[in-house]
Design a protein around this motif. Structure first.
Motif, PDB file in Angstrom:
ATOM      1  N   GLY A 133       6.332  -2.807 -11.824  1.00 33.01           N
ATOM      2  CA  GLY A 133       6.270  -1.595 -12.623  1.00 33.01           C
ATOM      3  C   GLY A 133       6.683  -0.376 -11.842  1.00 33.01           C
ATOM      4  N   GLU A 134       6.064   0.755 -12.188  1.00 27.31           N
ATOM      5  CA  GLU A 134       6.395   2.010 -11.519  1.00 27.31           C
ATOM      6  C   GLU A 134       5.190   2.934 -11.504  1.00 27.31           C
ATOM      7  OE1 GLU A 134       9.653   3.521 -13.898  1.00 27.31           O
ATOM      8  OE2 GLU A 134       8.287   4.675 -15.159  1.00 27.31           O
ATOM      9  N   ILE A 135       5.227   3.825 -10.533  1.00 26.50           N
ATOM     10  CA  ILE A 135       4.244   4.906 -10.448  1.00 26.50           C
ATOM     11  C   ILE A 135       5.051   6.188 -10.596  1.00 26.50           C
ATOM     12  CG2 ILE A 135       2.537   6.073  -9.017  1.00 26.50           C
ATOM     13  CD1 ILE A 135       2.242   3.374  -7.493  1.00 26.50           C
ATOM     14  N   ARG A 136       4.659   7.001 -11.572  1.00 25.34           N
ATOM     15  CA  ARG A 136       5.429   8.222 -11.807  1.00 25.34           C
ATOM     16  C   ARG A 136       4.503   9.431 -11.878  1.00 25.34           C
ATOM     17  NH1 ARG A 136       5.136   5.755 -16.625  1.00 25.34           N
ATOM     18  NH2 ARG A 136       4.286   6.979 -18.340  1.00 25.34           N
ATOM     19  N   PRO A 137       5.028  10.579 -11.504  1.00 27.19           N
ATOM     20  CA  PRO A 137       4.218  11.795 -11.602  1.00 27.19           C
ATOM     21  C   PRO A 137       4.039  12.182 -13.068  1.00 27.19           C
ATOM     22  CG  PRO A 137       6.439  12.295 -10.818  1.00 27.19           C
ATOM     23  CD  PRO A 137       6.345  10.812 -10.942  1.00 27.19           C
ATOM     24  N   ARG A 144       0.860  -1.180   0.000  1.00 22.89           N
ATOM     25  CA  ARG A 144       0.000   0.000   0.000  1.00 22.89           C
ATOM     26  C   ARG A 144       0.901   1.236   0.000  1.00 22.89           C
ATOM     27  NH1 ARG A 144      -5.205  -0.319   1.778  1.00 22.89           N
ATOM     28  NH2 ARG A 144      -4.935   1.476   3.118  1.00 22.89           N
ATOM     29  N   LEU A 145       0.752   2.053  -1.049  1.00 18.59           N
ATOM     30  CA  LEU A 145       1.599   3.227  -1.203  1.00 18.59           C
ATOM     31  C   LEU A 145       0.756   4.494  -1.064  1.00 18.59           C
ATOM     32  CD1 LEU A 145       3.547   1.939  -4.328  1.00 18.59           C
ATOM     33  CD2 LEU A 145       4.293   1.837  -1.949  1.00 18.59           C
ATOM     34  N   ARG A 146       1.102   5.315  -0.073  1.00 14.73           N
ATOM     35  CA  ARG A 146       0.389   6.586   0.108  1.00 14.73           C
ATOM     36  C   ARG A 146       0.746   7.513  -1.050  1.00 14.73           C
ATOM     37  NH1 ARG A 146       0.488  10.245   3.457  1.00 14.73           N
ATOM     38  NH2 ARG A 146       2.705  10.283   3.839  1.00 14.73           N
ATOM     39  N   THR A 147      -0.265   8.013  -1.745  1.00 15.72           N
ATOM     40  CA  THR A 147       0.018   8.857  -2.906  1.00 15.72           C
ATOM     41  C   THR A 147       0.710  10.157  -2.493  1.00 15.72           C
ATOM     42  OG1 THR A 147      -2.251   9.716  -2.803  1.00 15.72           O
ATOM     43  CG2 THR A 147      -1.823   7.915  -4.344  1.00 15.72           C
ATOM     44  N   GLY A 148       0.388  10.670  -1.318  1.00 15.52           N
ATOM     45  CA  GLY A 148       1.043  11.884  -0.836  1.00 15.52           C
ATOM     46  C   GLY A 148       2.503  11.670  -0.480  1.00 15.52           C
ATOM     47  N   ASP A 190      -6.114   8.097  -1.741  1.00 17.12           N
ATOM     48  CA  ASP A 190      -5.127   8.412  -0.712  1.00 17.12           C
ATOM     49  C   ASP A 190      -4.020   7.367  -0.717  1.00 17.12           C
ATOM     50  OD1 ASP A 190      -6.488  10.674   0.170  1.00 17.12           O
ATOM     51  OD2 ASP A 190      -7.673   9.524   1.610  1.00 17.12           O
ATOM     52  N   VAL A 191      -4.413   6.119  -1.050  1.00 14.95           N
ATOM     53  CA  VAL A 191      -3.477   4.989  -1.036  1.00 14.95           C
ATOM     54  C   VAL A 191      -3.688   4.160  -2.288  1.00 14.95           C
ATOM     55  CG1 VAL A 191      -2.859   2.846   0.168  1.00 14.95           C
ATOM     56  CG2 VAL A 191      -3.433   4.880   1.491  1.00 14.95           C
ATOM     57  N   ILE A 192      -2.606   3.797  -2.954  1.00 16.37           N
ATOM     58  CA  ILE A 192      -2.670   2.851  -4.068  1.00 16.37           C
ATOM     59  C   ILE A 192      -2.308   1.490  -3.496  1.00 16.37           C
ATOM     60  CG2 ILE A 192      -1.687   2.157  -6.292  1.00 16.37           C
ATOM     61  CD1 ILE A 192      -1.135   5.172  -6.797  1.00 16.37           C
TER      62      ILE A 192
END
Length: 156
Positions: free
Chosen positions: A70-74, A28-32, A138-140
């Protein structure tokens, strides 16, 4: 008094065996908390008990392997893009005979999370052209992303 070393099973050796050499990775990754400048790479591989529970939820006979990497990028100020590869091996029941039918999944996964996006409500809602767009959570939860992507990718 004899002094023990790591080789003869002394306290240092026991302590070394008691610790897990691979630290737990968050699912669980907090987007903030994600970097606004660089990608956050991830690899989600559930444990056997988690795979069994997911197989049961999806009506599978077995889920031998599941990997979401994978990745999460802005992407701009108010957007995050998740791009990953889902790989899985499972047995599904045949809809006629209920015999195991092997399935191998190797699919791209893409989600675009947009801050301030409002999900339309009502009895009749038009489907958006881009079905990867979702409101910014809020969380991914990587486990949820993997489960949804697997459910959509299964052939039966």
């Amino acid at each position: 008094m004899e002094r023990r070393t790591r080789k003869d099973g002394g306290p240092l050796a026991k302590a070394r065996h008691m610790t897990d050499p691979t630290p737990a990775r968050p699912t669980r990754l907090r987007t903030g908390g994600l970097s606004p400048r660089k990608p956050t790479r991830f690899s989600y591989r559930p444990e056997p008990d988690e795979r069994r529970a997911l197989a049961e939820d999806l009506g599978l006979l077995a889920l031998y392997a599941l990997d979401l990497t994978g990745e999460i990028r802005p992407a701009g100020r108010d957007e995050l893009v998740l791009e990953a590869r889902l790989k899985a091996r499972a047995d599904q029941p045949c809809s006629v005979t209920l015999a195991p039918v092997p399935a191998t999944i190797d699919e791209p996964v893409r989600r675009r999370y947009v801050a301030g996006l409002v999900t339309p409500e009502g009895d009749e809602v038009e489907m958006p052209e881009d079905d990867t767009v979702e409101p910014m959570p809020d969380v991914i939860d990587l486990a949820d992303v993997a489960a949804e992507a697997l459910a959509l990718a299964l052939p039966l």
